[in-house]
Design an enzyme around this catalytic site. Structure first.
Site, PDB file in Angstrom:
ATOM      1  N   LYS A   9       0.826  -1.210   0.000  1.00  0.00           N
ATOM      2  CA  LYS A   9       0.000   0.000   0.000  1.00  0.00           C
ATOM      3  C   LYS A   9       0.866   1.269   0.000  1.00  0.00           C
ATOM      4  O   LYS A   9       2.052   1.218   0.321  1.00  0.00           O
ATOM      5  CB  LYS A   9      -0.925  -0.028   1.227  1.00  0.00           C
ATOM      6  N   TYR A  49     -12.661  -2.638  -3.810  1.00  0.00           N
ATOM      7  CA  TYR A  49     -13.262  -2.526  -2.476  1.00  0.00           C
ATOM      8  C   TYR A  49     -14.787  -2.519  -2.534  1.00  0.00           C
ATOM      9  O   TYR A  49     -15.449  -1.987  -1.627  1.00  0.00           O
ATOM     10  CB  TYR A  49     -12.731  -1.282  -1.771  1.00  0.00           C
ATOM     11  N   PHE A  57     -16.224   4.563   5.478  1.00  0.00           N
ATOM     12  CA  PHE A  57     -14.816   4.822   5.157  1.00  0.00           C
ATOM     13  C   PHE A  57     -14.449   4.436   3.719  1.00  0.00           C
ATOM     14  O   PHE A  57     -13.280   4.457   3.359  1.00  0.00           O
ATOM     15  CB  PHE A  57     -13.902   4.094   6.151  1.00  0.00           C
ATOM     16  N   ARG A  85      -2.064 -14.533   4.098  1.00  0.00           N
ATOM     17  CA  ARG A  85      -3.021 -13.898   5.024  1.00  0.00           C
ATOM     18  C   ARG A  85      -2.519 -14.004   6.467  1.00  0.00           C
ATOM     19  O   ARG A  85      -2.614 -13.063   7.245  1.00  0.00           O
ATOM     20  CB  ARG A  85      -4.397 -14.567   4.925  1.00  0.00           C
ATOM     21  N   THR A  91      -6.666  -7.193  10.293  1.00  0.00           N
ATOM     22  CA  THR A  91      -6.780  -5.901   9.598  1.00  0.00           C
ATOM     23  C   THR A  91      -6.219  -4.726  10.407  1.00  0.00           C
ATOM     24  O   THR A  91      -5.461  -3.913   9.881  1.00  0.00           O
ATOM     25  CB  THR A  91      -8.266  -5.633   9.254  1.00  0.00           C
ATOM     26  N   ARG A 102       1.487  -6.752   9.710  1.00  0.00           N
ATOM     27  CA  ARG A 102       0.748  -5.634  10.300  1.00  0.00           C
ATOM     28  C   ARG A 102       1.093  -5.474  11.781  1.00  0.00           C
ATOM     29  O   ARG A 102       1.189  -4.357  12.288  1.00  0.00           O
ATOM     30  CB  ARG A 102      -0.756  -5.852  10.101  1.00  0.00           C
ATOM     31  N   ASN A 112      -2.279  -0.159   6.812  1.00  0.00           N
ATOM     32  CA  ASN A 112      -1.888  -1.470   7.343  1.00  0.00           C
ATOM     33  C   ASN A 112      -1.007  -2.274   6.383  1.00  0.00           C
ATOM     34  O   ASN A 112      -1.035  -3.493   6.361  1.00  0.00           O
ATOM     35  CB  ASN A 112      -3.133  -2.262   7.785  1.00  0.00           C
ATOM     36  N   HIS A 115      -2.272  -5.348   1.221  1.00  0.00           N
ATOM     37  CA  HIS A 115      -3.521  -6.039   0.921  1.00  0.00           C
ATOM     38  C   HIS A 115      -3.139  -7.465   0.537  1.00  0.00           C
ATOM     39  O   HIS A 115      -2.143  -7.668  -0.153  1.00  0.00           O
ATOM     40  CB  HIS A 115      -4.258  -5.396  -0.260  1.00  0.00           C
ATOM     41  N   GLU A 126      -8.822 -11.129  -8.252  1.00  0.00           N
ATOM     42  CA  GLU A 126      -7.930  -9.978  -8.013  1.00  0.00           C
ATOM     43  C   GLU A 126      -6.692 -10.029  -8.909  1.00  0.00           C
ATOM     44  O   GLU A 126      -6.220  -8.995  -9.376  1.00  0.00           O
ATOM     45  CB  GLU A 126      -7.530  -9.925  -6.537  1.00  0.00           C
TER      46      GLU A 126
HETATM   47  P1  TYD Z   1     -11.088  -5.649   4.676  1.00  0.00           P
HETATM   48  O1  TYD Z   1     -11.243  -6.288   3.315  1.00  0.00           O
HETATM   49  O2  TYD Z   1     -12.212  -5.775   5.653  1.00  0.00           O
HETATM   50  O3  TYD Z   1      -9.764  -6.140   5.436  1.00  0.00           O
HETATM   51  P2  TYD Z   1      -8.402  -6.869   4.958  1.00  0.00           P
HETATM   52  O4  TYD Z   1      -7.559  -5.834   4.250  1.00  0.00           O
HETATM   53  O5  TYD Z   1      -7.759  -7.336   6.241  1.00  0.00           O
HETATM   54  O6  TYD Z   1      -8.796  -8.008   4.057  1.00  0.00           O
HETATM   55  O7  TYD Z   1     -10.845  -4.081   4.465  1.00  0.00           O
HETATM   56  C1  TYD Z   1     -10.085  -3.597   3.395  1.00  0.00           C
HETATM   57  C2  TYD Z   1      -9.305  -2.396   3.858  1.00  0.00           C
HETATM   58  O8  TYD Z   1     -10.184  -1.360   4.246  1.00  0.00           O
HETATM   59  C3  TYD Z   1      -8.422  -2.648   5.070  1.00  0.00           C
HETATM   60  O9  TYD Z   1      -7.189  -3.255   4.760  1.00  0.00           O
HETATM   61  C4  TYD Z   1      -8.267  -1.269   5.617  1.00  0.00           C
HETATM   62  C5  TYD Z   1      -9.595  -0.589   5.297  1.00  0.00           C
HETATM   63  N1  TYD Z   1     -10.508  -0.568   6.466  1.00  0.00           N
HETATM   64  C6  TYD Z   1     -10.641   0.610   7.188  1.00  0.00           C
HETATM   65  O10 TYD Z   1      -9.983   1.631   6.883  1.00  0.00           O
HETATM   66  N2  TYD Z   1     -11.473   0.624   8.281  1.00  0.00           N
HETATM   67  C7  TYD Z   1     -12.175  -0.462   8.666  1.00  0.00           C
HETATM   68  O11 TYD Z   1     -12.940  -0.391   9.671  1.00  0.00           O
HETATM   69  C8  TYD Z   1     -12.038  -1.683   7.915  1.00  0.00           C
HETATM   70  C9  TYD Z   1     -12.784  -2.918   8.318  1.00  0.00           C
HETATM   71  C10 TYD Z   1     -11.197  -1.680   6.819  1.00  0.00           C
END
Ligand code: TYD
Length: 153
Positions: A9, A49, A57, A85, A91, A102, A112, A115, A126
């Site tokens: 990222k 997304y 958000f 993962r 997350t 992370r 974080n 992805h 993807e």
């Molecule tokens: P998600 O697909 O739920 O998590 P992951 O990346 O662990 O698979 O969410 C995608 C991204 O969205 C996540 O990496 C960071 C952002 N995000 C937020 O900013 N706030 C939040 O509350 C969540 C759940 C995700």
């Protein structure tokens, strides 16, 4: 062997952590089969997304993902999707286990570091979203027998 998508990222690029994060996947024994730098558009981020489009958000994460280019990469290995993962951690960087990416490098839910695809179905979709076929390579690593038993791959 499975293939999975990892995106380094913008926070990772800005903090100068590209080498460190790629190095973790390499040291684990995953094989890099595709990598490029790309500046993500709002359009591709809306698709990527889409599962979060009702969240408050949604626009914020799309903006954060496009402040500068990202590195998209494809890693290959036995059970690569789950392995990556687990390496990424949960997350929210503040809750992620130390030892995970992370957990070791992030203090944020949004910023974080990586992805990582979350299932075989998602990984296939993807990888097609970010790579054309000719950008993903098939080659045999010489060290496979040092990484796996001969009946594991
Ligand atoms: P998600 O697909 O739920 O998590 P992951 O990346 O662990 O698979 O969410 C995608 C991204 O969205 C996540 O990496 C960071 C952002 N995000 C937020 O900013 N706030 C939040 O509350 C969540 C759940 C995700």
């Amino acid at each position: 062997m499975e293939r999975t998508l990892v995106i380094l990222k913008p926070c990772t690029i800005q903090r100068g952590l590209i080498g460190e994060i790629i190095s973790r996947f390499e040291k684990k024994g995953l094989c890099l089969v595709g990598m490029k730098m790309v500046w993500l558009t709002d359009e591709i981020l809306s698709e990527h997304y889409a599962h979060l489009k009702e969240k408050p958000f949604f626009q914020r994460i799309k903006d954060a993902m496009s402040v500068c280019p990202v590195i998209v990469c494809c890693w290959e290995g036995v059970d690569a999707i789950q392995v990556v993962r687990l390496m990424a951690g949960t997350t929210n960087g503040r809750n992620a286990q130390p030892g995970t990416i992370r957990g070791d490098y992030s203090m944020s839910v949004q910023e974080n570091i990586v992805h990582a695809s979350d299932s075989p179905e998602t990984a296939a979709i993807e990888l097609k979203r970010f790579f054309v076929d000719s950008e993903l390579f098939s080659y045999k690593r010489n060290d496979l027998l040092s990484i796996y038993a001969n009946d594991e791959f």
